[in-house]
Design an enzyme around this catalytic site. Structure first.
Site, short mmCIF file in Angstrom:
data_model
loop_
_atom_site.label_atom_id
_atom_site.label_comp_id
_atom_site.label_asym_id
_atom_site.label_seq_id
_atom_site.Cartn_x
_atom_site.Cartn_y
_atom_site.Cartn_z
N SER A 153 -9.70 1.54 4.46
CA SER A 153 -9.06 1.15 5.73
C SER A 153 -8.40 2.35 6.40
CB SER A 153 -7.98 0.11 5.47
OG SER A 153 -8.55 -1.04 4.90
N GLU A 165 -3.08 3.97 6.89
CA GLU A 165 -3.21 3.80 5.43
C GLU A 165 -3.80 5.09 4.85
OE1 GLU A 165 -4.37 -0.03 3.98
OE2 GLU A 165 -5.38 0.83 2.24
N ARG A 218 0.82 -1.23 0.00
CA ARG A 218 0.00 0.00 0.00
C ARG A 218 0.85 1.27 0.00
NH1 ARG A 218 -2.12 -3.28 -1.62
NH2 ARG A 218 -3.80 -4.56 -0.82
#
Ligand SMILES: Cc1cc2nc3c(=O)[nH]c(=O)nc-3n(C[C@H](O)[C@H](O)[C@H](O)COP(=O)(O)OP(=O)(O)OC[C@H]3O[C@@H](n4cnc5c(N)ncnc54)[C@H](O)[C@@H]3O)c2cc1C
Length: 250
Positions: free
Chosen positions: A175, A245, A133
């Site tokens: 998220s 995130e 990510r």
């Protein structure tokens, strides 16, 4: 252009900001906003967004060149129509290809990095490094070249649809935290008893604790309070430091 982030961003939080439109490939010091699907914004200065000339898909045989303003859904539809496989996960991932690339967005091991041939950053084609990510891209992404070597798969599409079945509904930025190695961020937050915790108009989802839902005109501070609370409680109980995130821009 004026953007009201309480309308534009997926979490529906943020102020009314003056955002520069970038219509030419130039090196710049702006913070680039994509589709704002992974952003928690308060009232920052120095924002820019790409103009519509960066919304395109060029088929160059085994490589597709995609403008960074192209939406993930548009690209998914293109791949489906042209029987190109591998990009089925983009059906369920909101964003523009620039943001998707910068964040190395994906579902489980299916992530955009698997397909990147090169990325046009500040006018130069480079081969960035990608991690879970994230990427080491620091400039503005204008276009992405993607490798294609598979055919479209309805089975994969159904698999991603199934993965989404336990995703909470409502305004969110996806998220809150990355999953720490060997753990699920959502399970850790649930274990410290924060599932369903409310602050103002924001809530840690009672369906999936790694999601923050804006259920009633939540403010930036409501969201920050819950994010900090979850990080602190998980650290106290499990000695695991959760890494955001979501990108936060004060
Ligand atoms: C309901 C929901 C579910 C989600 N599920 C997932 C998931 O399963 N997996 C996943 O990985 N993500 C998920 N996300 C998050 C989001 O889809 C991705 O992070 C996506 O990559 C965000 O793209 P964006 O264009 O909206 O970027 P933004 O949110 O606008 O920006 C994100 C970051 O990318 C940078 N950026 C954007 N465009 C450019 C550019 N052209 N050049 C340089 N930097 C740029 C921004 O500066 C910022 O740092 C979800 C989000 C939502 C709302």
């Amino acid at each position: 252009m004026i953007i009201d982030f309480s309308k534009y961003s997926s979490v529906k939080i943020g102020g009314i900001c003056d955002v520069k439109i970038i219509n030419e490939v130039v090196q710049n010091d702006y913070f680039i906003v994509g589709n704002a699907s992974n952003l928690l914004i308060n009232n920052p200065k120095n924002l820019a967004i790409l103009g519509d000339k960066f919304d395109y898909i060029n088929n160059c045989g085994e490589i597709l060149e995609v403008g960074a303003k192209t939406s993930s859904y548009k690209f998914f539809e293109y791949s489906k129509k042209n029987n190109i496989g591998g990009f089925e996960f983009l059906c369920h991932l909101p964003g523009f290809l620039g943001g998707i690339t910068k964040m190395n967005a994906g579902m489980k091991e299916f992530e955009i990095a698997n397909f990147i041939e090169s990325v046009n950053v500040d006018g130069k084609w480079i081969k960035p490094n990608f991690t879970y990510r994230n990427s080491d891209i620091t400039g503005t992404i204008y276009a992405i070249r993607l490798k294609t070597n598979d055919i479209f798969s309805i089975q994969r599409l159904n698999m991603f649809k199934k993965m989404r079945e336990n995703q909470p509904k409502g305004a969110s930025f996806g998220s809150i935290f990355k999953n720490p190695q060997g753990f699920s961020a959502g399970a850790l937050i649930e274990k410290v008893g924060l599932k369903g915790r409310v602050k103002g108009g924001a809530k840690i989802s009672d369906i999936h604790a790694n999601f923050l839902i804006n259920f009633n005109k939540a403010t930036f501070n409501d969201a920050i309070y819950l994010i900090n609370l979850a990080r602190d409680e998980v650290f106290k109980k499990f000695n695991v430091l959760l890494d955001n995130e979501v990108i936060i821009k004060e």
